[in-house]
Design a protein around this motif. Sequence first.
Motif, short mmCIF file in Angstrom:
data_model
loop_
_atom_site.label_atom_id
_atom_site.label_comp_id
_atom_site.label_asym_id
_atom_site.label_seq_id
_atom_site.Cartn_x
_atom_site.Cartn_y
_atom_site.Cartn_z
N SER A 96 5.48 13.73 0.36
CA SER A 96 5.46 15.41 -0.25
C SER A 96 3.91 16.26 -0.87
CB SER A 96 5.87 14.73 -1.75
OG SER A 96 4.96 13.76 -2.97
N ASP A 97 3.95 17.16 -1.73
CA ASP A 97 3.00 17.99 -1.64
C ASP A 97 1.84 17.18 -2.36
OD1 ASP A 97 3.55 19.89 -0.02
OD2 ASP A 97 3.88 21.84 -1.75
N ALA A 98 2.34 16.31 -3.26
CA ALA A 98 1.98 15.43 -4.38
C ALA A 98 1.08 14.99 -3.82
CB ALA A 98 2.72 14.81 -5.53
N VAL A 99 1.50 13.97 -2.82
CA VAL A 99 0.66 12.90 -2.00
C VAL A 99 0.00 12.96 -0.56
CG1 VAL A 99 0.95 11.17 -0.66
CG2 VAL A 99 1.74 11.40 -2.58
N GLU A 100 -0.22 14.63 0.25
CA GLU A 100 -0.44 15.43 1.22
C GLU A 100 -1.25 16.13 0.85
OE1 GLU A 100 0.17 14.37 3.83
OE2 GLU A 100 1.76 13.74 4.25
N ASN A 148 0.51 -1.42 -0.32
CA ASN A 148 -0.05 0.16 0.18
C ASN A 148 0.53 1.68 -0.16
OD1 ASN A 148 -1.88 -1.71 0.17
ND2 ASN A 148 -2.86 -0.71 1.67
N ALA A 149 1.79 1.89 0.89
CA ALA A 149 2.87 2.36 0.89
C ALA A 149 3.59 2.61 -0.64
CB ALA A 149 3.89 2.50 1.91
N LEU A 150 3.61 1.30 -1.21
CA LEU A 150 4.50 1.58 -2.66
C LEU A 150 3.03 1.92 -3.72
CD1 LEU A 150 6.77 0.48 -4.46
CD2 LEU A 150 6.32 -1.45 -4.61
N PHE A 151 1.87 1.79 -3.51
CA PHE A 151 0.99 2.24 -4.45
C PHE A 151 0.30 4.04 -4.43
CE2 PHE A 151 -3.50 3.16 -4.90
CZ PHE A 151 -3.68 2.87 -6.69
N VAL A 152 0.78 4.08 -2.40
CA VAL A 152 0.30 5.25 -3.15
C VAL A 152 1.50 6.25 -3.28
CG1 VAL A 152 -0.10 7.03 -1.51
CG2 VAL A 152 -1.66 5.00 -0.92
N ALA A 153 2.66 6.15 -2.86
CA ALA A 153 3.58 6.47 -3.22
C ALA A 153 4.01 6.64 -5.00
CB ALA A 153 5.34 6.04 -3.00
N GLN A 154 3.78 5.23 -5.61
CA GLN A 154 3.13 5.72 -6.67
C GLN A 154 2.53 6.69 -7.60
OE1 GLN A 154 2.90 1.85 -7.92
NE2 GLN A 154 5.19 1.11 -8.00
N VAL A 155 0.70 6.78 -6.47
CA VAL A 155 -0.20 7.56 -7.24
C VAL A 155 1.23 9.00 -7.63
CG1 VAL A 155 -1.96 9.01 -6.35
CG2 VAL A 155 -1.75 6.40 -7.39
N GLY A 156 1.73 8.72 -6.13
CA GLY A 156 2.20 10.06 -5.98
C GLY A 156 2.97 10.78 -6.85
N LEU A 157 3.90 9.96 -7.49
CA LEU A 157 4.79 9.95 -8.32
C LEU A 157 3.95 9.84 -10.51
CD1 LEU A 157 6.98 7.02 -8.37
CD2 LEU A 157 7.65 9.89 -7.30
N VAL A 158 2.87 9.82 -10.24
CA VAL A 158 2.05 9.77 -11.46
C VAL A 158 1.47 11.07 -11.69
CG1 VAL A 158 0.42 9.01 -12.93
CG2 VAL A 158 1.54 7.28 -11.71
N ILE A 159 1.20 11.64 -10.36
CA ILE A 159 1.14 13.21 -10.15
C ILE A 159 1.70 13.92 -10.55
CG2 ILE A 159 0.27 15.27 -8.49
CD1 ILE A 159 -1.13 12.54 -6.50
N ASP A 160 2.93 13.58 -10.48
CA ASP A 160 4.26 14.89 -10.71
C ASP A 160 4.41 14.30 -11.99
OD1 ASP A 160 5.45 16.73 -9.29
OD2 ASP A 160 7.26 15.28 -9.25
N ALA A 161 4.46 13.33 -12.46
CA ALA A 161 4.12 13.19 -13.80
C ALA A 161 3.13 13.84 -15.20
CB ALA A 161 4.16 11.37 -14.21
N VAL A 162 2.34 14.02 -14.57
CA VAL A 162 0.97 14.38 -15.46
C VAL A 162 1.88 16.18 -14.85
CG1 VAL A 162 -1.24 14.81 -14.71
CG2 VAL A 162 -0.76 13.26 -14.87
N ARG A 163 2.27 16.87 -14.03
CA ARG A 163 2.52 17.90 -14.30
C ARG A 163 3.72 18.61 -15.00
NH1 ARG A 163 6.79 20.00 -12.76
NH2 ARG A 163 7.53 17.66 -11.96
N LEU A 164 4.61 17.21 -14.30
CA LEU A 164 6.16 17.59 -15.52
C LEU A 164 5.54 17.32 -16.88
CD1 LEU A 164 8.52 17.41 -16.45
CD2 LEU A 164 8.66 15.06 -16.15
N ALA A 165 4.40 16.53 -17.40
CA ALA A 165 4.21 16.39 -18.63
C ALA A 165 3.35 17.77 -19.36
CB ALA A 165 2.95 15.37 -19.22
N GLY A 166 2.92 18.39 -18.09
CA GLY A 166 2.27 19.98 -18.33
C GLY A 166 2.89 20.79 -18.52
N SER A 167 4.06 20.92 -17.96
CA SER A 167 4.80 22.26 -18.04
C SER A 167 5.67 22.09 -19.50
CB SER A 167 6.38 21.74 -17.33
OG SER A 167 7.18 20.59 -17.18
#
Length: 260
Positions: free
Chosen positions: A238-242, A150-169
């Motif tokens: 991280s802010d992406a998760v929190e 579960n820790a890994l899954f939520v962390a990966q969701v956080g990484l997806v959020i940041d990947a979407v941010r990077l893609a948007g930039s």
Amino acid sequence: DVTVLARRPQAREAAAADGPAWAGTVAETVRDADVVFVVVLTDEQVRSVCLGPEGALAAMRPGATLVQHTTSDPATARLLVEAGAEHGIRVLDAALSGGPHDIAAGRLTLWIGGDERVLDDVRPLLATYASPVLWVGPPGNGQRVKLVNNALFVAQVGLVIDAVRLAGSLGIEERTVLDAVRHGSGASRALDVVARGGSVAAVAERLADLMSKDVAVVREVARGAGADLGIIGAVLASDAVEKQVLEPAAVPEKPWPEKP
């Protein structure tokens, strides 16, 4: 023969078409059962429904088996095994993983902690709704594996959020990058869940309660064990998760059982 006790009226209504018998108390539900399955929400609810004079272990007949599916503290798994032994009840720490699609397909993943011989006895029953069913060691290990997962899954969701941010930039829309990367080497179960959900916001809204609960348990168990969450912990903080995953969480549901 299946007897069910459901806390939420809508859960009872949804399952009524399958024809199970219904009971009004824990004791009524478990009294004649060979195997009892516990699927509630929190560690507190597990202890409430299983332990004490009105709990499942006190009402079950000797030789029966209790299969505990709820994500909870590994210490609770050991406590249930010890309490079960006092009543002649066998207990499996059976952490599960999967969503509605896995349930419908009968392919939930189970990580089983406990006596492997007990698992062998009930494996045919578990196989009716889960595949794979994996033995991972002594009681508590099922929960430990689930918490790491579960820790890994939520962390990966956080990484997806940041990947979407990077893609948007870089000028790429969220829907485009989600659909594209899920076919590449950067794919993950978390990314696939977000992609199927349509957007990060939609998935966070739907899963925030569960992910918030799971992260709280992970942090508490790691703190109690003196374990360092490392990079996973940094991503979870991280802010992406929190702010984008955990903050939308609603107030936790009332402990089982609800008082009339």
